[in-house]
Design a protein around this motif. Structure first.
Motif, short mmCIF file in Angstrom:
data_model
loop_
_atom_site.label_atom_id
_atom_site.label_comp_id
_atom_site.label_asym_id
_atom_site.label_seq_id
_atom_site.Cartn_x
_atom_site.Cartn_y
_atom_site.Cartn_z
N VAL A 1 4.72 5.72 -9.68
CA VAL A 1 5.67 5.55 -10.85
C VAL A 1 4.98 4.72 -11.77
N SER A 2 5.10 4.46 -12.98
CA SER A 2 4.90 3.47 -13.81
C SER A 2 5.34 2.01 -13.58
N ASN A 3 4.48 1.26 -13.69
CA ASN A 3 4.63 -0.35 -13.57
C ASN A 3 5.93 -0.86 -14.61
N ALA A 4 6.33 0.31 -15.51
CA ALA A 4 7.40 0.14 -16.36
C ALA A 4 8.65 -0.10 -15.66
N PHE A 5 8.62 0.47 -14.32
CA PHE A 5 9.66 0.20 -13.56
C PHE A 5 9.51 -0.70 -12.18
N ILE A 6 10.66 -1.05 -11.67
CA ILE A 6 10.57 -1.80 -10.36
C ILE A 6 9.96 -0.85 -9.26
N ILE A 7 8.92 -1.40 -8.67
CA ILE A 7 8.38 -0.63 -7.55
C ILE A 7 8.58 -1.48 -6.12
N PRO A 8 9.62 -1.19 -5.37
CA PRO A 8 10.03 -1.94 -4.26
C PRO A 8 8.99 -1.75 -3.18
N GLU A 9 7.91 -0.75 -3.08
CA GLU A 9 6.91 -0.89 -2.13
C GLU A 9 5.76 -2.08 -2.50
N GLY A 10 5.73 -2.33 -3.80
CA GLY A 10 4.91 -3.45 -4.25
C GLY A 10 5.44 -4.62 -4.11
N GLU A 11 6.79 -4.78 -4.28
CA GLU A 11 7.43 -5.99 -4.02
C GLU A 11 7.57 -6.38 -2.48
N GLU A 12 7.63 -5.19 -1.75
CA GLU A 12 7.56 -5.66 -0.22
C GLU A 12 6.04 -6.09 0.11
N LEU A 13 4.84 -5.62 -0.15
CA LEU A 13 3.70 -5.96 0.04
C LEU A 13 3.36 -7.63 -0.77
N ALA A 14 3.89 -7.57 -1.80
CA ALA A 14 3.70 -8.99 -2.53
C ALA A 14 4.26 -9.90 -1.76
N LYS A 15 5.54 -9.74 -1.22
CA LYS A 15 6.09 -10.74 -0.37
C LYS A 15 5.29 -11.03 0.98
N LYS A 16 4.97 -9.85 1.47
CA LYS A 16 4.18 -10.14 2.88
C LYS A 16 2.78 -11.13 2.60
#
Ligand SMILES: Cc1ncc(COP(=O)(O)O)c(C=O)c1O
Length: 388
Positions: A64-79
């Motif tokens: 999906v575009s980075n124009a939207f929130i990507i929970p999978e990316g939030e999860e990896l960034a948090k880790k």
């Protein structure tokens, strides 16, 4: 007839499948793969957890575009943030993109605090930060930049170890010093811990940023999650790639809060960077590699490997000059040009790859088994014996 452009001098072999530390070639031969896509397949080939993760996510959502929130990316960034010095992350797709973004972040930070003239980056001559136009000029190697048009300005270089030159290069226009914590392509050369500490002090004193490129040496390869961790130094920006994807293309830039403040909406972006499929794979890799027990095992097994390699060097000093590196980022510096030696290892079903300064680079998967290390040593011994 190959329709691929000739920008690689490829070895005349291709592989059908891989499992763990091994690759199987088209003719059915089994090779011990101590290249692993040049430090990419950090968990070896076809790791069951990564296969499961990618299959599961592939059925749900790829992109999906980075124009939207990507929970999978939030999860990896948090880790990544929870495990490291960083406060924020930007995802990319490769190492060169990550180092490029690191350069942009450093410059943008100074721009955002009203010092746009602070935009020069100091790098080591003949280092390796990737193949984009800016990254080749950051690397400062004639071989990489020749024929690619006007020089990209904004980079100053010093020779590895020339601390006096480095200090002299810092001026009011300097934004950052960017170095590989362990030079990979350049011949597996370590920046010692004391030196990293001095570098940090210097950067703090001069109010410039420290960028440590951990694209090759990071994500467990050195035995620590980051190669600089042992020195207790905290950099400002760290580009990563290779190992974090375990074979899936992912790049990322980790940064502290201070420098992240310059990256406001519109300053950087990537269509593919941070897509759900990549992020899920990265998360699965993190779950395994960021684990203390896993890293302790990397330390233990790599120590065993280094001990055996040092013995090999003692037995064959006429061939091997020096064993370099840390963890599973290993270099055998030979007395002579290394391609013949690499070919002999390959003939004996051990895959390795060159680095500068006559170095044979050895990059096993981080979860390599002890008996696979023994097998590699056995092949190395055999080749050394036959060689002389
Ligand atoms: C230290 C370092 N930085 C950057 C890069 C570039 O990474 P990529 O080939 O994924 O663009 C590499 C690749 O070898 C590397 O070793």
């Amino acid at each position: 007839m190959s329709y691929l452009a000739k920008n690689y001098n490829r070895k005349k072999i291709s592989f059908l499948k891989g499992k763990g530390s091994f690759l199987v070639s088209k003719d059915g031969s089994k090779y011990l793969d101590f290249v692993q896509g040049i430090a990419v397949n950090s968990l070896g080939h076809s790791h069951p957890k990564l296969i499961k993760t990618i299959n599961k996510q592939a059925k749900k959502l790829w992109h999906v575009s980075n124009a939207f929130i990507i929970p999978e990316g939030e999860e990896l960034a948090k880790k990544l943030v929870k495990r490291t010095f960083a406060d924020f992350v930007i995802f990319q797709n490769s190492g060169a993109e990550a180092t490029e973004a690191a350069i942009k972040i450093a410059r943008r930070y100074f721009f955002s605090i009203g010092k746009p003239y602070k935009n020069r980056i100091i790098c080591i001559k003949n280092s390796f930060h990737g193949r984009t136009i800016a990254a080749i000029h950051a690397s400062g190697s004639k071989k990489m930049t020749e024929g690619f048009g006007p020089k990209v300005s904004g980079f100053d270089h010093f020779k590895f170890g020339d601390h006096e030159k480095l200090k002299k290069l810092i001026n009011k226009n300097t934004a950052a010093i960017m170095l590989e914590t362990i030079m990979g392509e350049g011949g597996i050369k370590l920046i010692p811990d004391w030196c990293l500490k001095e570098l940090r002090k210097l950067c703090t004193k001069k109010k410039i940023l420290l960028i440590l490129d951990e694209v090759q040496c990071g994500v467990g390869r050195s035995g620590d999650f980051f190669a600089f961790e042992r020195s207790k130094v905290k950099p400002d920006i760290v580009p990563i790639a290779k190992g974090i994807g375990g074979g899936f293309p992912i790049g990322a830039v980790l940064m502290n809060k201070k420098v992240a403040s310059g990256m406001v909406p519109g300053t950087h972006g990537s269509t593919f960077g941070g897509n759900p499929l990549a992020m899920k794979v990265g998360s699965a890799v993190m779950d395994i590699i960021a684990n203390k027990k896993f890293l302790d095992n990397v330390k233990k097994n790599s120590k065993y490997f280094h001990k055996k390699l040092n013995k090999l060097q003692e037995d064959f000093p006429q061939i091997i000059k020096e064993i370099r590196g840390r963890g599973f980022l290993i270099g055998l510096k030979l007395n002579e040009e290394q391609s013949f030696f690499i070919k002999k290892l390959m003939d004996n079903k051990l895959l390795t790859i060159r680095a500068a300064e006559n170095v044979v680079r050895i990059l096993p998967p981080l979860n390599v088994k002890k008996n696979e290390i023994d097998k590699a040593i056995q092949i190395l011994n055999k080749v050394c014996k036959e060689y002389y």
